[in-house]
Scaffold this motif. Structure first.
Motif, PDB file in Angstrom:
ATOM      1  N   MET A  35       0.835  -1.200   0.000  1.00 58.49           N
ATOM      2  CA  MET A  35       0.000   0.000   0.000  1.00 58.49           C
ATOM      3  C   MET A  35       0.874   1.257   0.000  1.00 58.49           C
ATOM      4  SD  MET A  35      -3.159  -0.787  -0.247  1.00 58.49           S
ATOM      5  CE  MET A  35      -2.469  -2.012  -1.363  1.00 58.49           C
ATOM      6  N   THR A  36       1.962   1.211   0.757  1.00 59.51           N
ATOM      7  CA  THR A  36       2.882   2.348   0.776  1.00 59.51           C
ATOM      8  C   THR A  36       3.502   2.558  -0.597  1.00 59.51           C
ATOM      9  OG1 THR A  36       3.398   1.949   3.112  1.00 59.51           O
ATOM     10  CG2 THR A  36       4.953   3.298   1.868  1.00 59.51           C
ATOM     11  N   LEU A  37       3.891   1.462  -1.262  1.00 56.47           N
ATOM     12  CA  LEU A  37       4.467   1.559  -2.604  1.00 56.47           C
ATOM     13  C   LEU A  37       3.465   2.159  -3.584  1.00 56.47           C
ATOM     14  CD1 LEU A  37       6.356  -1.862  -2.930  1.00 56.47           C
ATOM     15  CD2 LEU A  37       7.374   0.403  -2.674  1.00 56.47           C
ATOM     16  N   LEU A  38       2.210   1.682  -3.534  1.00 54.13           N
ATOM     17  CA  LEU A  38       1.194   2.184  -4.459  1.00 54.13           C
ATOM     18  C   LEU A  38       0.907   3.661  -4.218  1.00 54.13           C
ATOM     19  CD1 LEU A  38      -1.428  -0.721  -4.601  1.00 54.13           C
ATOM     20  CD2 LEU A  38       0.277  -0.116  -6.310  1.00 54.13           C
ATOM     21  N   GLN A  39       0.824   4.054  -2.954  1.00 58.43           N
ATOM     22  CA  GLN A  39       0.550   5.458  -2.662  1.00 58.43           C
ATOM     23  C   GLN A  39       1.733   6.337  -3.062  1.00 58.43           C
ATOM     24  OE1 GLN A  39      -0.586   5.184   1.479  1.00 58.43           O
ATOM     25  NE2 GLN A  39      -2.716   4.704   0.974  1.00 58.43           N
ATOM     26  N   LEU A  47      -7.351   3.604  -1.045  1.00 59.22           N
ATOM     27  CA  LEU A  47      -8.344   4.628  -0.704  1.00 59.22           C
ATOM     28  C   LEU A  47      -8.305   4.985   0.776  1.00 59.22           C
ATOM     29  CD1 LEU A  47     -11.388   3.202  -2.735  1.00 59.22           C
ATOM     30  CD2 LEU A  47      -9.722   4.938  -3.462  1.00 59.22           C
ATOM     31  N   PHE A  48      -7.637   4.160   1.570  1.00 57.78           N
ATOM     32  CA  PHE A  48      -7.580   4.395   3.014  1.00 57.78           C
ATOM     33  C   PHE A  48      -6.251   5.049   3.385  1.00 57.78           C
ATOM     34  CE2 PHE A  48     -10.458   0.887   2.310  1.00 57.78           C
ATOM     35  CZ  PHE A  48     -11.493   1.112   3.199  1.00 57.78           C
ATOM     36  N   PRO A  49      -6.267   5.979   4.335  1.00 57.45           N
ATOM     37  CA  PRO A  49      -5.004   6.585   4.779  1.00 57.45           C
ATOM     38  C   PRO A  49      -4.147   5.581   5.549  1.00 57.45           C
ATOM     39  CG  PRO A  49      -6.824   7.290   6.176  1.00 57.45           C
ATOM     40  CD  PRO A  49      -7.429   6.516   5.050  1.00 57.45           C
ATOM     41  N   GLU A  50      -2.898   5.918   5.692  1.00 56.97           N
ATOM     42  CA  GLU A  50      -1.955   5.023   6.366  1.00 56.97           C
ATOM     43  C   GLU A  50      -2.401   4.709   7.789  1.00 56.97           C
ATOM     44  OE1 GLU A  50       2.848   4.765   7.385  1.00 56.97           O
ATOM     45  OE2 GLU A  50       2.012   6.474   6.310  1.00 56.97           O
TER      46      GLU A  50
END
Length: 925
Positions: A54-58, A98-101
């Motif tokens: 998710m970090t990589l995608l964001q 779509l969700f924050p960290e």
């Protein structure tokens, strides 16, 4: 046929009931601190990989790009291959961006519920093709959606839920082709399932083929042959197009699998029968949550009546498929075949609930066809299972767990019998039965989670604590390390809790615990007989604290708990914490004095992170050595791998610090194994005693250990030979037998307050099993030379060993530092170090091989002075480059070798689908 069919309202009712059941099951579960993050793979793999991806995608969305190589995955690994097995091809995971960290753990759980909802929804699409009614479809969807395979993997392996979604839609695609309708759905589902996970795609392909053959025969019979060939050709065409469409990820993943360290060899157990306990488990886990060899039971008790219905309706596709799959579960040969001819795990059992649900839906629609004699059969089946489950409930004292499904079964039987005797189809009966089925599935689920059943809640990480545990795995000491990342960070053999957490901290380490791990690095670890080696964790836990291997692989710092200081390799000295903090403050001051640049936001963030006051755990320490080797250096002393293999493990380790192992002579002179000697290395004499009666010696190396375990004491007469040396023990030619015919056993070594345990895995643990012919352990550095070693054998049985060899090798810090300085003098001067690019210069005094600790992988391309060069295997698992004498500017770049090719093939597949789809549509019109 007069009953309302599956429609939009069915999906609506299903959604409402799904939410209600989930609330009834999971609200109390989460309030009790339970999570879906299993303490083993869930914590170290699934959630950690999800969080990182998710970090990589964001970051990609922010414009930072996607690095195809990541130095924080083990010794460095391909990002696509490492994460593709778990997450990259999962379409649901992309909702996580779509969700924050701050909501990362919430999104992980939410997406698991989304997947399970789609399990039932995919069933409704499939069942609608069989004209299943609205009420029956609703019951089947809930039976399939809350089947134990899905529930089990909510906490175990969330991506194992995906094939339960794909399989009904693949079968629906086949159904449409068999009925001469469009094959587009089939191609799309082939592509999606191949992208999602190649491992399950293999199973799905076989299961879909079996379904297609069975369904075709039931629809059309064997003849005419021409029609069968044409239908098969259409299926193959659409399958091939789907496979082409998936190539963008499927090709890189298959290549990664073929070069991975996961064992795919033949199962060591018999392929004709399972242990007796397995067959007992098939019965006891049929209607209660349980797993044995991945045969996942926990079906609804309603299926007892479905079995009777299927006996009456023999030409039912669900019944035939259940018969075939049932036979598959009886013999390991079929399970092994379905598992790629490796361990006989019944992971194909996710297909069984689908056909049970379909048959149950059909039974509910046609229940009026049953006669009183059929209820007699049901009665006897219920009596049989009542007696069996009552017996095991008494033995295990789990009454609710075993008897509640039986009670619900009797209630269902009574409702059906009442309706049959009245000879009137009651409209409320489907509703009552659906309520009881839902209650049945819900109670089975709760029995899995809570302590009156399987107590899965105790095996999960406490809710909202996973990120904090990742953050604190190194006690915060990693924040004190230099920001120059051209070194590696290590741990000790006592730090088994550190697996993939270097990924979270974006640190260059060596530990990794992923299903696809570089096979060349694993070969290196096996060749060196690293005691901590496991198939998918080749360089774990400090490589048994072997100092020369740590030096070789560029490990400059080690972080560990203070109580583990005695396990630090020789030459790694603990740095005084105040000294580190002082240096860190100076680094912060330098950041403050930086001139203002154009990007004020970036500067602000840089200062903010630099000035943050990190929290340090005083129980952790940092140790540093002056003897670690550089990332890349030139070596002209070579030995062929076949000669290297003849050395003992200590000689191998020493040679790697003085030369390089190559696969081919490259037209140059290589050293022979008998020409290489290690100065000061000694094989020590010893005496063996057995201080306790629990060990019965039969010869010097054959003995029997009684229940409770035993130990042997090895005494070394010449203690002076040990002083200022590292001590190694090698148990050669190990064999083990016990009454239970299990291959699992531990051997525990104790010396000077250090304890190390090596394990031979059980042959049924197919993900980790490999046969240890030898056990080689590093007992560490001894200054005074204590002359007694204790070896403990906790597991009862008979042990056989060909020989016990004990080595002592002098260890001097000055010698190690001098050797490291020599490597530094011949090192590549790195001017640019990034994930996918390393650039540097070197002035080579004579021709040799540039030896690196970059894991060997096809995707690495190298240029020397602008000219492309082929890489070679250096030291078995790493990249080497033959170099001539003189100055050289060297650039390493990485790109997955099949990503671009796969992308082109996928585009071709999409175009073919459009063309073939249009042609087929015109023919149908």
């Amino acid at each position: 046929m007069n009953q309302p069919q599956i429609a939009k309202k069915t999906f609506g009712y299903y959604s409402v009931i799904f939410i209600m059941v989930c609330c009834a099951i999971y609200i109390s579960y989460f309030l009790a601190g339970g999570s879906f993050i299993w303490k083993v793979d869930g914590f170290t793999q699934h959630f950690l990989v999800f969080n990182e991806y998710m970090t990589l995608l964001q970051d990609v969305i922010r414009g930072k790009g996607f690095a195809q190589w990541d130095w924080s995955i083990g010794a460095g690994a391909d990002t696509i291959i490492s994460y593709g097995y778990y997450i990259i091809g999962d379409p649901f995971v992309y909702l996580g961006v779509l969700f924050p960290e701050s909501m990362r753990e919430f999104s992980f759980h939410f997406l698991i519920f989304v997947r399970v909802w789609f399990v039932g929804a995919s069933y409704l699409f499939f069942a609608r093709k069989f004209n299943v009614s609205h009420r029956a479809g609703l019951m089947g969807a809930l039976m399939y959606g809350f089947s134990f395979f899905a529930i089990y993997n909510m906490t175990r392996h969330p991506f194992f839920i995906l094939p339960m979604i794909w399989y009904p839609l693949l079968c629906l695609g086949v159904e449409k082709i068999l009925r001469k309708e469009s094959g587009v759905l089939f191609s799309m589902m082939v592509a999606i399932s191949a992208i999602a996970n190649f491992y399950f795609f293999y199973k799905l392909t076989i299961l879909t083929f079996i379904y297609g053959v069975v369904r075709y025969i039931l629809l059309y019979g064997i003849k005419p042959i021409k029609q069968a060939v044409l239908t098969l050709s259409r299926c193959v065409l659409y399958y091939a197009i789907g496979l082409l469409m998936s190539a963008i990820l499927f090709l890189p993943m298959v290549d990664g699998f073929l070069h991975a360290s996961r064992s795919t060899g033949r199962s060591p157990m018999s392929l004709f029968y399972y242990p007796l306990a397995y067959y007992e488990g098939l019965i006891y886990h049929l209607f209660t949550p349980g797993v044995y060899f991945w045969m996942v039971g926990g079906f609804s008790i309603f299926t007892i009546f479905t079995f009777v219905f299927l006996l009456k309706n023999k030409r039912n596709v669900a019944g035939v498929m259940l018969l075939i799959l049932g036979i598959f579960t009886l013999f390991p040969l079929f399970a092994s075949f379905m598992n790629g001819m490796s361990g006989p795990y019944n992971r194909f059992s996710f297909a069984i609930p689908l056909f049970l649900a379909l048959a149950s839906s059909q039974f509910l629609d046609k229940r009026q066809e049953l006669q009183l004699k059929h209820f007699t059969y049901m009665f006897y089946l219920l009596v049989l299972f009542t007696l069996l489950y009552a017996k095991v409930a008494l033995l295990e004292e789990k009454y609710s767990y075993y008897l509640l499904p039986i009670a619900l079964g009797w209630l269902m039987w009574g409702i059906l019998l009442y309706e049959c005797k009245k000879q009137v189809t009651k409209k409320y009966v489907p509703l009552l039965l659906t309520v009881l089925v839902v209650l049945n599935m819900a109670t089975n689920t709760r029995a899995f989670y809570y302590d009156y059943g399987r107590n899965m809640i105790s095996s999960t990480v406490e809710l909202h604590t996973a990120i904090e545990q990742y953050e604190n795995v190194l006690g915060g000491m990693e924040k004190l390390l230099p920001t120059d990342e051209r070194y590696r960070l290590g741990v000790t053999s006592r730090d088994n809790q550190v697996r993939n957490q270097f990924i979270y901290h974006d640190l260059k380490g060596l530990n990794t615990y992923l299903s696809l791990t570089n096979g060349y690095v694993a070969d290196f670890a096996e060749e060196l007989e690293i005691g901590t080696y496991q198939i998918i964790q080749p360089l774990r836990s400090g490589m048994d604290d072997r100092r020369m291997l740590n030096h070789l692989l560029n490990v400059e710092y080690i972080i560990t708990n203070e109580k583990n200081k005695r396990y630090l390799p020789r030459g790694y000295e603990v740095i005084d914490q105040p000294t580190i903090i002082k240096a860190k403050r100076q680094q912060k001051a330098n950041v403050e004095r930086e001139p203002l640049g154009v990007d004020f936001t970036e500067l602000y963030l840089k200062r903010y992170h630099a000035l943050k006051q990190p929290q340090y755990d005083p129980n952790y320490v940092i140790a540093k050595t002056a003897s670690s080797f550089p990332l890349a250096y030139v070596e002209d002393n070579m030995m062929l791998r076949q000669d290297f293999a003849k050395l003992n493990p200590v000689e191998k380790e020493v040679f790697l610090t003085k030369g390089v192992v190559v696969e081919d002579a490259l037209g140059r002179t290589t050293m022979k194994d008998d020409d290489f000697t290690v100065k000061g290395l000694r094989e020590l004499d010893y005496n063996i005693t057995y201080p306790y009666e629990r060990v019965q010696p039969l010869s010097k190396t054959v003995f029997t250990v009684r229940p409770g375990g035993g130990e042997m004491h090895i005494t070394l007469p010449n203690a002076n030979a040990l002083k200022r040396s590292e001590l190694y023990v090698r148990l050669e030619g190990l064999r083990y037998k016990n009454a239970e015919e299990s291959t699992k056993y531990d051997v525990r070594f104790k010396y000077e307050g250090r304890t190390k345990t090596l394990r031979q895995s059980d042959e049924h643990a197919f993900s980790s099993y490999f046969k240890r012919d030898n056990m080689f352990v590093n007992l560490g550095y001894t200054k005074e030379g204590k002359n007694e070693i204790t070896i403990q054998f906790p597991d009862a049985g008979r042990y056989y060993m060909d020989n016990i060899v004990i080595y002592a090798l002098p260890a001097r810090n000055k010698t190690d530092e001098k050797l490291a300085a020599h490597k530094q003098a011949h090192a590549l001067t790195i001017t640019n170090f990034e994930n996918e690019r390393i650039e540097g210069t070197i002035n080579n005094e004579k021709e040799g091989v540039l030896v690196t600790s970059i894991p060997y992988a096809k995707g690495w391309q190298v240029t020397v002075n602008g000219e492309k060069r082929d890489t070679i295997q250096a030291n078995i698992g790493f990249i080497g480059i033959p170099l001539e004498k003189g100055k050289a500017h060297i650039v390493f770049t990485y790109q997955n070798p099949y990503l671009l090719k796969g992308s082109i093939v996928s585009i071709v597949g999409v175009l073919l689908l459009i063309i073939v789809g249009r042609i087929a549509r015109k023919k149908r019109q």
